[in-house]
Write an enzyme that holds these catalytic residues in place. Sequence first.
Site, short mmCIF file in Angstrom:
data_model
loop_
_atom_site.label_atom_id
_atom_site.label_comp_id
_atom_site.label_asym_id
_atom_site.label_seq_id
_atom_site.Cartn_x
_atom_site.Cartn_y
_atom_site.Cartn_z
N ASP A 20 5.31 -3.01 11.39
CA ASP A 20 3.85 -2.85 11.50
C ASP A 20 3.37 -2.90 12.95
OD1 ASP A 20 4.49 -5.54 11.69
OD2 ASP A 20 2.73 -6.25 10.60
N SER A 73 7.40 -4.84 7.42
CA SER A 73 7.01 -5.77 8.50
C SER A 73 7.82 -7.06 8.51
CB SER A 73 5.52 -6.07 8.38
OG SER A 73 4.81 -4.87 8.37
N ARG A 116 0.83 -1.20 0.00
CA ARG A 116 0.00 0.00 0.00
C ARG A 116 0.86 1.25 0.00
NH1 ARG A 116 -3.96 0.85 4.57
NH2 ARG A 116 -2.21 0.14 5.81
#
Length: 910
Positions: free
Chosen positions: A656, A602, A538
């Site tokens: 994350d 992450s 994203r």
Amino acid sequence: MFAVHLLAFYFTKLKEDQIKKVDRYLYHMRLSDDVLLDVMARFQAEMVKGLGRDTNPTATVKMLPSFVRSLPDGSEKGDFLAVDLGSSQFRALQVKVSNVGKQSCQLESKFYPTPKEVIQGSGAELFDYVADCLSDFMESKNLKYKKLPLGFTFSFPCRQTKLEEGVLLNWTKHFKVRGVQDVDVVSSLHKALKKHKANVDVLALVNDTVGTMMTCGYDDQRCEVGLIIGTGTNACYMEDMRHIDLVEGDEGRMCINTEWGAFGDDGALDDLRTEFDRELDLGSLNPGKQLFEKMISSLYLGELVRLILLKMTKEGLLFNGKVSTALCTKGKIEMRHVSAMEKYKEGLSNTKEILTELNLFPSEEDCIAVQHVCTIVSFRSANLCAAALAAILTRLRENKKVLRLRTTVGIDGTLYKTHPQYAKRLHKVVRRLVPNCDVRFLLSTNGSARGAAMVTAVAYRLAAQRKRIDAVLAPFLLSLETLREVKNKMRTELEYGLKRETQSRATVKMLPTYVCGTPDGTEKGKFLALDLGGTNFRVLLVKIRSGRRKSVRMYNKIFAIPLEIMQGTGEELFDHIVQCIADFLEYMGIKGARLPLGFTFSFPCRQASIDKGTLVGWTKGFKATDCEGEDVVDMLREAIKRRNEFDLDIVAVVNDTVGTMMTCGYEDPNCEIGLIAGTGSNVCYMEDMKNIEIVEGNEGKMCINTEWGGFGDNGCIDNLRTEYDKEVDEGSLNPGKQRYEKMTSGMYLGEIVRQILISLTRQGLLFRGQISESLRRRGIFETKFLSQIESDRLALLQVRRILQQLGLDSTCEDSIIVKEVCGAVSRRAAQLCGAGLAAIVEKKRENRGVEHLQITVGVDGTLYKLHPHFSRVLRETVKELAPQCDVNFMLSEDGSGKGAALITAVAKRL
């Protein structure tokens, strides 16, 4: 010739006249389809009433749970004894069930009379007699010293709380034994058997109706209804547990013994009962009770015919008005007479012979009229029986949520078997009332007794299966003591990771993030955020406002990362990321702006500063080459340079988990822990700088990214790893690494379940022992299916549909086992996660030096959010293992995107 035709015409006319006369006289006994559909609706309402906990006490149809939870599946085997009490004769049987080659069931039996003094004497006398007969039978078969399981067919209404227990509600069928009502009949039988030193173990108490269903179920696995139409009448069927309020639990099905004979005892059928029904009832042993049975069963139909004939004779409509002594004698006309008189093929000869025996000396007109009376009485019985059976079939169809039901009704009873027209009439009316049900009627052989043996055999099979399933799932059941050990081991590993001399060999890496503060509400501006942590990537534009109207607005676009890029070269991966960023900047019209950027990455990184992160190792299926040991921020900057279209100010590389903590920290300043429970599993928390030996300085706090997924890679939790965990680990992209994550994260739970299902299938405990091609495929059982299957709102029928989508053809019992396996795996995951988190909150409490800690944990991840029980079990485990900590769990809103922007904003502020 003319004379013959004239005679035939005269006889036909005579017959029609007599039939019309009887039809007019017995008009109320002739039931139209509209009336039968109304009876069907009334019976359905009584069924619902009988199944409800609050309404059952006033229900006439008692809907008694039988605790028979499964039908025969063909794998039953062994030697069993059965005793059958409920008619004019008592029977003892030996039943041999085999599944070698073709399934077979052989039985040997012996009948014993049931004298009047026994069936109307005391309870002690009755059960002594049963034990005496059984001992005699065992002696004759050389079974005296062989311990065998026994099934007890007891054909009277009993309230059961388990399969091997039943309290008699009331006697029926002319039985009037004293001191047995409201007593457990199995205990009474046990006492009598002990007295006779009979070496048997009573495993199941069964109603004859249930026995009939089980006997037919052995021959036809579609059979899920049992029906008795004989001396008494009753029906049973397999009901969904979720509808049975009287029994705890909502998994699977259970056979319900309707005891429908009492339908109408509350007056619900008064509009259908005739003066003859009322007279018959008043002269019975139990006036006002079993009213439906008195309109249907063979025990009463002969008497009903007698009462009708008596009144018609008194009114001069039969036998020239001459009433014989026989016609005035109760019980003189029996069901066998009615059946014989309805043998139309034999004309009127049977009718004439029977009536002559009763000293009635009938004319031809009398014989025609009497035969038609018998027809109307038996036809009404078949009609009423069909209406109630149609209600049961409709309920089964609705439970299964199918437009068309295909099922089998196991059937027994002298009326059905010996009456020349009854079966045909019943079938025809049922099919007319429920045209959307394809019903096969299967005649039971030795139903009541053989059925008791079948129930016992099924109970025996289920007990053996249960033992083996429990053995497979036992390692997934973690005791409190085991969870405390996990918490303590995690605490040890946390300390190893923080200390300079032990950090290099610690499995929990405790990576400093260089995030030294949480949001205070003064953050503002425009920021870009990147989020890489799974199969999707994203890019976000985040606008933060401060002050009283503080807010965070986000605009984002999602891009896929193809497998060939996930597992290609590092250059290809970062070029793809930059391509996505370029598309987004153009899409938002901000290609020329040099905005500060937070990069949520992450994966385990070792950071030297907030904008430098060296990849320790890939997880979650990523395998891009030339990345491990490299600074991912440098790789992103180089990819931006290669493209030479735009420039960005990369302020922070973020995990994350840290993003999740920061997002919740923006809403709740007490949030100092972040937890991810989704595809991966990880925790971060704010640690005192004085405890972080691998970073210079002792003042303030810094967020530590624990990377706890590697906990156990040194073997410290090997005692908890099952053969299925090892199988999953060996088949993974990183064998021997991230062992804790492989036991707790969504990426692996479905695969653990699949391995267990394969094992149970190999043992013949699932899917009929057949391992389908789909079950052999790695990754077929995604974790989202665990969440769906374990949903409390999902009926087993829907579980079966999910399994069918996966190519797994399951029975109701298979679905229960699959649901149990999913529950065991996800519960263990939540408990292990809770034990690890308890170690962290306890550490926070000790750091602060307080007796009682209040703290918030920011949480994200599909497993925590979407699984129906994971979050609850996790919270309960933390509370149990860290009782001095009051932990509030706060769901994060987009920790990886919004969190990255907030970390960037905090870094800019600081």
